[in-house]
Write a protein that holds these residues in place. Sequence first.
Motif, short mmCIF file in Angstrom:
data_model
loop_
_atom_site.label_atom_id
_atom_site.label_comp_id
_atom_site.label_asym_id
_atom_site.label_seq_id
_atom_site.Cartn_x
_atom_site.Cartn_y
_atom_site.Cartn_z
N PHE A 159 18.43 -5.85 -1.92
CA PHE A 159 18.91 -5.19 -0.24
C PHE A 159 18.95 -3.80 0.21
O PHE A 159 19.07 -3.58 1.01
N LEU A 160 20.38 -3.94 -0.10
CA LEU A 160 21.15 -2.46 -0.27
C LEU A 160 20.54 -1.93 -0.05
O LEU A 160 21.53 -1.10 -0.07
N ALA A 161 20.07 -1.28 -1.82
CA ALA A 161 19.32 -0.23 -2.26
C ALA A 161 18.89 1.21 -1.06
O ALA A 161 19.09 2.07 -2.35
N SER A 162 18.52 0.49 -0.24
CA SER A 162 17.85 1.38 0.84
C SER A 162 19.28 2.25 0.86
O SER A 162 18.63 3.73 2.02
N GLY A 163 19.89 1.68 1.52
CA GLY A 163 20.97 2.44 2.07
C GLY A 163 21.17 2.32 3.53
O GLY A 163 22.20 2.40 3.89
N ARG A 164 20.55 0.87 3.78
CA ARG A 164 20.77 0.95 4.87
C ARG A 164 22.13 0.01 4.90
O ARG A 164 22.70 -1.00 4.68
N ILE A 165 22.97 0.71 6.99
CA ILE A 165 24.06 -0.44 7.15
C ILE A 165 23.16 -1.79 7.65
O ILE A 165 22.96 -1.36 8.61
N VAL A 166 24.33 -3.06 7.16
CA VAL A 166 24.00 -4.19 7.89
C VAL A 166 24.77 -4.81 8.71
O VAL A 166 25.63 -5.02 8.37
N GLU A 167 24.30 -5.21 10.02
CA GLU A 167 24.78 -5.61 10.89
C GLU A 167 24.71 -7.38 10.67
O GLU A 167 23.82 -6.69 10.85
#
Length: 474
Positions: A159-167
């Motif tokens: 899920f984090l591999a895209s580089g998106r910062i998660v709120e």
Amino acid sequence: MRSPRGKLRPSRTVALAMIGVLGGAVYFLAIVGLSVLLHAQEGTGWALALMIVPFASAVVAAVVLPAQRTRAWLRVMTAKHLFAHRYDYRAEWLRFTDTLGRPGLAPEPLESRVVKAIADIADSPGGLLLLPDGGEMLVKASWNCGVVAHGSTARLAGFLASGRIVELDALRADDADPDEAGAIPEWILSSPNTWAIVPLIHVDRLAGAVLLERPIIGRTLDWEDFDLLRVAGRQVASYLAEAQGQDALFEAQRFDEFNRRFAFIMHDIKNLVSQLSLLARNAERHADNPAFRVDMIATLNSSTARMNDLLARLSQHNKARPEDPRAIRIGSVVTSVAAAKRIAHPVIVTGDADLFAVADPARLEAALSHLVQNAIDASPASEPVTLTIRPEAHETAIEITDNGCGMTSDFLHGQLFRPFASTKNGGFGIGAYEARALIVAMGGRLSVRSEPGRGSCFKIILPAATGWAQERAA
């Protein structure tokens, strides 16, 4: 400071200081005005209030104004209403790089500094560092964080591999995408203190993630937060990649040292096998000779001791350091090596056996053993190897001379002291290389003369011992 267009733009530090001074002045004037108003009143109750109000005001100022929550609220309000941008990027970047690159006198591990550097940007009070490990995202470091990890994190890495910062608050909402919420481990979503996850991307590869706790003054992330945290995450990922590269290099160096040690030991084992094989062949012809049996037992005991020593040297737990060079009687070491080799081949000792030199007996014996064995291997069975001890100015020399096949000039100058280069069939090419390394480590030198078909002469040159050192060694 002034912008290029001439407008006055004070720094955030100055702005906060000005607000503090202005607020203090207003607070002081309010207290003074209230005191004047009370002083104008008549009666015992008003007089008592006149005494209590200044004291209570001082207590409130001492407790409320320095509070961390108050300072955090002032920073948020100042950035939100007085400046076009939330962050002072120069100040943030200086603090960020100082946290990572200047650990101080009592440094925290890099992993903890990584979490602090990211958390400071968002005013987060703490966080966790998660690194990929075997398909999971495992907690590798914590900084001021009370969140306890448990359960699987198998889906989090993808899920984090895209580089998106998660709120995380957005994923806790009722209208959140169930697939996205399902990728976040339950122990993260169930904790009310967890706030955001910042992926650490290094060259389009997920190097880790930082889980941040909720700031004292809660807020939602905006585009400035995303941009700055994303850039900081990439910088942090490069630090982690460099540290992991250093660890991998150190591990490779340990393997290289083990392989190097093993190569030396294999060479010694080959020499022992050759010696024992010759002993076994001679035993068939001379087993009835008492003198031969005595030599055979001595050789077997010596070989067993050397094998045990080789096993100890090969062990990774062997921390023994060689002895410091000291004054020794050279003749005793040379005679011992000659006696061990004489069973397999004629070895002659000549010169002054009472000369002294500065050396480590163990390393000198090992170097001599390598050179004498090489001389034996290069010599016909009937041609003896000669060991000569002689003084040279302020030094002591040991010459190992054979009448064997000799070496060419090209081999002598280009390959002799390189590992794995050998003129012998089945040779390891380690003996001369290790012998020179041992001699140089004692402060000596090794030289060689050789001609094809006329043999070779290796000369070990060691510092001569002084008179008082000879007396102590005698």
